[in-house]
Write an enzyme that holds these catalytic residues in place. Structure first.
Site, PDB file in Angstrom:
ATOM      1  N   THR A 139       0.845  -1.188   0.000  1.00 12.44           N
ATOM      2  CA  THR A 139       0.000   0.000   0.000  1.00 12.44           C
ATOM      3  C   THR A 139       0.883   1.242   0.000  1.00 12.44           C
ATOM      4  O   THR A 139       1.950   1.248   0.633  1.00 12.44           O
ATOM      5  CB  THR A 139      -0.899  -0.006   1.263  1.00 12.44           C
ATOM      6  OG1 THR A 139      -1.712  -1.175   1.234  1.00 12.44           O
ATOM      7  CG2 THR A 139      -1.793   1.222   1.325  1.00 12.44           C
ATOM      8  N   SER A 140       0.461   2.291  -0.722  1.00  9.40           N
ATOM      9  CA  SER A 140       1.152   3.571  -0.732  1.00  9.40           C
ATOM     10  C   SER A 140       2.587   3.406  -1.244  1.00  9.40           C
ATOM     11  O   SER A 140       2.763   2.967  -2.369  1.00  9.40           O
ATOM     12  CB  SER A 140       1.081   4.186   0.672  1.00  9.40           C
ATOM     13  OG  SER A 140       1.476   5.527   0.658  1.00  9.40           O
ATOM     14  N   SER A 141       3.600   3.697  -0.435  1.00 10.40           N
ATOM     15  CA  SER A 141       4.965   3.493  -0.919  1.00 10.40           C
ATOM     16  C   SER A 141       5.176   2.023  -1.299  1.00 10.40           C
ATOM     17  O   SER A 141       5.919   1.709  -2.246  1.00 10.40           O
ATOM     18  CB  SER A 141       5.977   3.909   0.149  1.00 10.40           C
ATOM     19  OG  SER A 141       7.280   3.897  -0.365  1.00 10.40           O
TER      20      SER A 141
END
Ligand SMILES: *[C@@H]1O[C@H](CO)[C@@H](O)[C@H](O)[C@H]1NC(C)=O
Ligand SMILES: *[C@@H]1O[C@H](CO)[C@@H](O)[C@H](O)[C@H]1NC(C)=O
Ligand SMILES: *[C@@H]1O[C@H](CO)[C@@H](O)[C@H](O)[C@H]1NC(C)=O
Ligand SMILES: *[C@@H]1O[C@H](CO)[C@@H](O)[C@H](O)[C@H]1NC(C)=O
Ligand SMILES: *[C@@H]1O[C@H](CO)[C@@H](O)[C@H](O)[C@H]1NC(C)=O
Length: 311
Positions: A139-141
């Site tokens: 998720t995200s990075s």
């Protein structure tokens, strides 16, 4: 500006309740690792022959331990018989992955991505893993790194699942761990052909297998703007040669308000209405996408004791 703007309250709610467990084992000296990424692994006590491997890179301000604690990968690994790798960045400034350097965006070029691939190769060898079933999700990075790994190492991964990330190369910049405000705010806009060219340049001359990919994004994400979903769609449909405007649309999947767009057998995108950057992970969806559940449940007779301790 660095990623302190990613004030990731991701999972903050879960943080108070959970007891930190120490089931992770650190592996050292596992191969080329120019950016000193730390390698943590969870190996179920019993494994089928040729176990699959799941790589689970953390989000910004996150750690390997947090992914272990707040995702069900390890217990799913116990149940279905796969190994999970939890890489931990050495970028202590903001705990974001290097998804900007030319090195990380280049096959065998270096950067964080090479360190993570070295972990995969070490684990495949050590546990006789199935090199055709290596997966990555985050998720995200961690989603940005998922895009990076499937883009630069299509020969290593079978599939990826990227939750609230950006297209491969969108953060490209001058150096390691560069935060791209332009990309984050949805201002890095390219044609599908341009995006695909960036992926192809990551591994010049490669014409082999490409991993399938699912990408997911909330419609009101103010950390990585939802335009990034459109850029991922353009990029990967172009890489696979799919028409970016033709899809099989399925509403309310897997949750109410989420819409799934399938462009072809190897690429699907989910737009989650009303969801911000704290996109709720759906572990079952990921496990099913990777086919870690159906058809590969361990039979008792296939179970074998793991007698070789990991180092
Ligand atoms: C690598 O990172 C670890 C912490 O994860 C640190 O203890 C060690 O000093 C680092 N080594 C180098 C060469 O930077
Ligand atoms: C990962 O790195 C962070 C930041 O240095 C540290 O707090 C954590 O203990 C490390 N290890 C794991 C398993 O997360
Ligand atoms: C972690 O270790 C604890 C204590 O040994 C155990 O109860 C738990 O099931 C383990 N968790 C996983 C995911 O294996
Ligand atoms: C990117 O890295 C690769 C491999 O290290 C190198 O061959 C190439 O020249 C680099 N490209 C740029 C633009 O720096
Ligand atoms: C999916 O396809 C429909 C037409 O069938 C189109 O109107 C829509 O814009 C497409 N959506 C995406 C996200 O590609």
């Amino acid at each position: 500006m660095i990623a302190s703007s990613i004030a990731v309250s991701l999972l903050a709610a879960a943080a108070s309740a959970q007891q930190l467990s120490s089931n992770l084992t650190q592996v050292k000296d596992f191969g080329p690792n120019p950016r000193n990424v730390s390698f943590y692994i969870y190996v179920p006590k019993t494994l089928p022959p040729k176990p699959p491997i799941l790589v689970a890179p953390h989000w910004c301000h996150g750690t390997a331990q947090q992914v272990f604690d707040y995702r069900s990968w390890a217990s799913a690994g116990d149940q279905y018989g796969f190994i999970t790798i939890y890489p931990n960045t050495s970028n202590f400034a903001d705990q974001c992955w290097d998804v900007s350097s030319n090195a990380t965006l280049t096959h065998n070029g270096g950067g964080d991505s090479l360190g993570i691939v070295s972990m995969v190769k070490w684990a495949l060898k050590k546990y006789g893993g199935d090199k055709d079933r290596v997966f990555v999700t985050g998720t995200s990075s961690g989603a940005m790194m998922t895009n990076v790994l499937v883009g630069a190492y299509p020969d290593v991964f079978a599939a990826g699942s990227a939750w609230a990330g950006v297209a491969f190369g969108c953060f490209a910049g001058d150096g390691f761990d560069v935060w791209s405000d332009g990309c984050a705010t949805g201002k890095v806009i390219k044609t599908g052909a341009e995006w695909a060219e960036i992926v192809k340049k990551a591994y010049p001359g490669y014409h082999g297998f490409r991993p399938k990919l699912q990408v997911l994004h909330g419609t009101v994400d103010t950390v990585l703007y939802p335009q990034n979903l459109q850029e991922e769609i353009k990029q990967w449909t172009s890489v696979f040669g799919y028409n970016p405007t033709r899809n099989e649309t399925t509403p309310n999947t897997p949750l109410e308000g989420w819409t799934r767009y399938r462009y072809g057998p190897k690429f699907e995108a989910y737009s989650a209405a009303g969801i911000d950057h704290n996109i709720p992970n759906q572990d079952d969806l990921v496990l099913e996408y990777f086919d870690l559940v159906s058809g590969h449940v361990m039979e008792d007779q296939l179970r074998q004791s793991l007698t070789v301790p990991y180092s």
